[in-house]
Design an enzyme around this catalytic site. Structure first.
Site, PDB file in Angstrom:
ATOM      1  N   CYS A  59       0.818  -1.214   0.000  1.00  0.00           N
ATOM      2  CA  CYS A  59       0.000   0.000   0.000  1.00  0.00           C
ATOM      3  C   CYS A  59       0.852   1.265   0.000  1.00  0.00           C
ATOM      4  CB  CYS A  59      -0.964  -0.064   1.191  1.00  0.00           C
ATOM      5  SG  CYS A  59      -1.199   1.432   2.127  1.00  0.00           S
ATOM      6  N   GLY A  60       0.634   2.110  -0.992  1.00  0.00           N
ATOM      7  CA  GLY A  60       1.462   3.305  -1.177  1.00  0.00           C
ATOM      8  C   GLY A  60       1.390   4.270  -0.012  1.00  0.00           C
ATOM      9  N   HIS A  61       0.183   4.489   0.523  1.00  0.00           N
ATOM     10  CA  HIS A  61       0.051   5.416   1.649  1.00  0.00           C
ATOM     11  C   HIS A  61       0.765   4.883   2.886  1.00  0.00           C
ATOM     12  CE1 HIS A  61      -2.567   7.881  -0.608  1.00  0.00           C
ATOM     13  NE2 HIS A  61      -3.429   6.905  -0.806  1.00  0.00           N
ATOM     14  N   CYS A  62       0.794   3.541   3.010  1.00  0.00           N
ATOM     15  CA  CYS A  62       1.495   2.940   4.146  1.00  0.00           C
ATOM     16  C   CYS A  62       2.989   3.207   4.015  1.00  0.00           C
ATOM     17  CB  CYS A  62       1.249   1.441   4.198  1.00  0.00           C
ATOM     18  SG  CYS A  62      -0.500   0.996   4.226  1.00  0.00           S
TER      19      CYS A  62
END
Ligand SMILES: *[C@@H]1O[C@H](CO)[C@@H](O)[C@H](O)[C@H]1NC(C)=O
Length: 499
Positions: A50-53
């Protein structure tokens, strides 16, 4: 040789960083124990892809290190490895952040995802909801935040103490709350106990509450007094304005000078409607795209619009007209007396429905989605949303299966571009999928399973009036809980920020 050496050093450094982490990775068999033995824990539920993670990771590390000495622990759980644990904690998207005070007192993390914001939020969380103040600590406390709230009551006044504490528990994420039972201190602040003073860095500097202590009355006072007469809409304030329960009037302008000039002109109108309509400026250079959401053209500023935040209706002020005190006063007065029609943004109704998935727009929303004779599954999507694109072929397949089944006149599989159409649903992320069952249109059910044809069929069969089940041709592997994309996530991809 040289390059190899560099890489080796890099790996060493990376290894050192990895082992020095102050974020504790938890698993099914360690989670409960860790949460129970620490007073306060912030837990991140994440997925490695996950990019936001990934963007959060360094910020999270930094916050963990600075919070460690205050005995506030940061933990993380990899949901691709710990599916049961994540499901148990109701994780629906990544990352999900929750504050644990033991296993029974769990609240969502509502701060920004930056190291400094995480640190300050968690320190506030770790303090008692109400700080006991004396003449030595009051002045510092007043400066703790833009708005702080202090109650003055007698040490024997248990009722006021209890009522105030309840409000503080509820709003502790938003403001620091303090209380003093020193009558001399109250007098020095110009009030007689019991009373509440809200200190603020703007407008008149402070507001005083002297009515009978009552949770609702204090909450209302706090919200009104803490909101600047003409505030500013931005990423930090937007959700507060949206949840304020009253309309928001936006003043879009591109320069600080212009925002000041228009605010000054509009101030008397804001004063007259204080507590009934919030007024705020918005930087049209940074957030001009938001004008689209209010059905204004995003290339003509200054502009003015009112948003009814409860029903999400938009009332744009004619962009061909000049923004003056008199014109805005007349517009706001008309709005208050119900003379302004809300503007509805809609794509044109499609002349023919081409594919198996029915295309819904604002103008045919009621006719299709609220058709009481049909179970309607509707996907709210955004054109830029990657998860929506990934879903599209499966969604088509689903619609085709129902289209050729005995249920073809009973089950509708539909989609709506929620960025181009005003829809009554509040949609938090994309895609959002809901089922509006026949005969029970006000009991829509939101889908939270994995986005496979199989699971979607089960969902329709379980929640629809017609229990319509169709069989799929191929087997599909089941997937992890599905992620959604929020509007905020788009901000990173565009040069202009979105709210
Ligand atoms: C409010 O009540 C709590 C619990 O009894 C007490 O510790 C606190 O000192 C009281 N607050 C004030 C301002 O007297």
């Amino acid at each position: 040789m040289h390059a190899v050496h560099k890489i080796a050093l890099g790996l060493l450094a990376a290894a050192a960083v990895a082992t020095a982490s102050d974020v504790v990775q938890l698993k099914k068999d360690t989670f409960d124990e860790f949460v129970k033995t620490n007073d306060i824990v912030l837990a991140e539920f994440f997925a490695p892809w996950c990019g936001h993670c990934k963007a959060l990771a360094p910020e999270y590390e930094e916050a963990a290190t600075s919070l460690k000495e205050k005995d506030i622990r940061l933990a993380k759980v990899d949901c691709t490895e710990e599916q049961d644990l994540c499901q148990q904690h109701g994780v629906e998207g990544y990352p999900t952040l929750k504050v644990f005070r033991g296993l029974d007192n769990v609240t969502p993390y509502k701060g920004q995802r930056k190291a400094a914001a995480i640190t300050s939020y968690m320190i506030k969380q770790s303090l008692p909801a109400v700080s006991l103040l004396t003449k030595d600590t009051l002045e510092d406390f007043k400066k703790a935040d833009k708005v702080v709230i202090v109650a003055y009551f007698d040490a024997s006044d248990k009722a006021s103490n209890e009522t105030f504490s309840k409000v503080a528990e509820k709003l502790r994420d938003n403001y620091p709350f303090g209380a003093s039972n020193d009558a001399a201190l109250a007098e020095a602040e110009g009030v007689t106990a019991p009373a509440i003073v809200l200190y603020k860095e703007f407008d008149e500097g402070k507001s005083v509450f002297t009515d009978k202590f009552d949770v609702e009355a204090i909450e209302k006072f706090t919200k009104t007094a803490a909101t600047p007469l003409i505030g500013e809409v931005g990423p930090e304030t937007y959700s507060d304005y949206m949840s304020a329960g009253i309309p928001l009037a936006y003043i879009f302008a591109e320069t600080p000078e212009e925002r000041k000039e228009l605010s000054d002109a509009i101030k008397p109108i804001a004063e007259a409607h204080r507590g009934a309509i919030n007024f705020a400026t918005i930087d049209a250079k940074a957030f001009g795209a938001h004008a689209n959401n209010l059905n204004l053209k995003a290339d003509k500023f200054p502009a003015f619009a009112i948003q009814e935040t409860v029903k999400n209706q938009k009332f744009p002020f004619d962009q061909e007209k000049e923004i003056t005190h008199d014109a805005i006063k007349a517009f706001v007065d008309d709005f208050v007396s119900g003379k302004v029609e809300p503007s509805i943004k809609s794509e044109p109704i499609p002349e023919t429905q081409e594919g198996p998935v029915i295309v819904v727009v604002a103008k045919n929303y009621n006719d299709i989605v609220l058709d009481d004779t049909k179970d309607v599954l509707i996907e709210f999507y955004a054109p830029w949303c990657g998860h929506c694109k990934a879903l599209a072929p499966k969604y088509e397949e689903l619609a085709a299966l129902y289209g050729k089944s005995e249920f073809k006149d009973k089950v509708v599989i539909a989609k709506v571009d929620a960025t181009a159409n005003d829809i009554p649903d509040e949609v938090q992320g994309f895609p959002t999928i809901k089922l509006y069952p026949a005969g029970a249109k006000n009991e829509a059910v939101t889908y939270s399973g994995s986005r496979t044809v199989d699971d979607l069929i089960k969902f329709i069969a379980e929640n629809g009036k017609y229990k319509a089940s169709v069989s799929e041709d191929d087997e599909e592997p089941s997937a992890a809980p599905a992620a959604t994309e929020t509007k905020a996530s788009e901000a990173a991809k565009e040069t202009h920020d979105e709210l």
